[in-house]
Write a protein that holds these residues in place. Structure first.
Motif, PDB file in Angstrom:
ATOM      1  N   GLN A   1      19.984  45.411  37.580  1.00 36.53           N
ATOM      2  CA  GLN A   1      20.996  45.253  38.629  1.00 36.53           C
ATOM      3  C   GLN A   1      21.820  46.542  38.713  1.00 36.53           C
ATOM      4  O   GLN A   1      22.183  47.112  37.692  1.00 36.53           O
ATOM      5  CB  GLN A   1      21.918  44.084  38.319  1.00 36.53           C
TER       6      GLN A   1
ATOM      7  N   GLN B   1      23.441  40.157  36.354  1.00 41.77           N
ATOM      8  CA  GLN B   1      24.501  40.062  37.350  1.00 41.77           C
ATOM      9  C   GLN B   1      25.862  39.849  36.697  1.00 41.77           C
ATOM     10  O   GLN B   1      26.864  40.400  37.141  1.00 41.77           O
ATOM     11  CB  GLN B   1      24.211  38.925  38.326  1.00 41.77           C
TER      12      GLN B   1
ATOM     13  N   PRO C   1      30.114  53.292  37.768  1.00 36.18           N
ATOM     14  CA  PRO C   1      29.718  52.967  39.141  1.00 36.18           C
ATOM     15  C   PRO C   1      28.511  53.787  39.589  1.00 36.18           C
ATOM     16  O   PRO C   1      28.429  54.985  39.365  1.00 36.18           O
ATOM     17  CB  PRO C   1      30.958  53.306  39.968  1.00 36.18           C
TER      18      PRO C   1
ATOM     19  N   PRO D   1      28.114  48.095  41.074  1.00 41.60           N
ATOM     20  CA  PRO D   1      28.683  48.436  42.396  1.00 41.60           C
ATOM     21  C   PRO D   1      29.489  49.734  42.350  1.00 41.60           C
ATOM     22  O   PRO D   1      30.218  49.994  41.394  1.00 41.60           O
ATOM     23  CB  PRO D   1      29.580  47.247  42.727  1.00 41.60           C
ATOM     24  N   ARG D   2      29.354  50.561  43.368  1.00 39.98           N
ATOM     25  CA  ARG D   2      30.065  51.843  43.425  1.00 39.98           C
ATOM     26  C   ARG D   2      31.546  51.655  43.713  1.00 39.98           C
ATOM     27  O   ARG D   2      32.374  52.412  43.250  1.00 39.98           O
ATOM     28  CB  ARG D   2      29.459  52.734  44.505  1.00 39.98           C
TER      29      ARG D   2
ATOM     30  N   THR E   1      29.147  42.744  36.921  1.00 36.88           N
ATOM     31  CA  THR E   1      30.402  42.343  37.565  1.00 36.88           C
ATOM     32  C   THR E   1      31.575  42.334  36.585  1.00 36.88           C
ATOM     33  O   THR E   1      32.689  42.007  36.978  1.00 36.88           O
ATOM     34  CB  THR E   1      30.269  40.955  38.209  1.00 36.88           C
TER      35      THR E   1
END
Length: 148
Positions: free
Chosen positions: A142, A59, A106, A145-146, A63
């Protein structure tokens, strides 16, 4: 005929030996059981630490804004998580794998594998012996994120 309060000559030599035998047998049986419980609890703590470290490191990696800072964040999270479980970061190895060529593209995914070597309890580590009771591994994946 002897009464209940009289001691026969055969029984005179065995007074008090039951306590000594009980203490000796209890010590001989209790020490391995306690050692086994210590080993089992260390392996269980390493298993929990491996799962938590893999998940939190993945994670932290996804990020991040770039792969270099993501790798540094993942290593910092790994060390922090291992210390939370009472383990030194030197007993763990981490492997970060990205599914896309630029690592944090992404829509791609990041996989983190953690391997923790569980040392043998009560064995001195400074003597150069490399003894491990078990190696516990965990993998977490994980998605990046797009939309940031």
């Amino acid at each position: 005929m002897p009464t209940d309060t009289e001691v026969t000559p055969e029984a005179r030599g065995e007074e008090g030996s039951a306590t000594v035998e009980f203490v000796l047998l209890a010590a001989l049986l209790l020490v391995p059981v306690i050692y086994f419980l210590m080993l089992t609890s260390q392996i269980q703590a390493a298993a929990y630490a491996a799962v938590a470290a893999a998940d939190q490191s993945a994670q932290a990696m996804v990020t991040a804004t770039d792969p270099a800072s993501g790798s540094g964040r993942a290593d910092a999270v790994l060390a922090l998580t291992l210390r939370d479980y009472g383990l030194e970061p030197s007993v763990a190895q981490s492997t970060i794998t990205c599914s896309a060529s630029p690592c944090l593209e992404p829509g791609s995914s990041v996989s983190v594998e953690i391997a923790i070597r569980v040392p043998v309890p009560l064995l001195p580590q400074g003597l150069g012996w490399d003894a491990a009771a078990a190696t516990v591994t965990s993998t977490s994946q994980q998605p990046v994120p797009r939309f940031g």
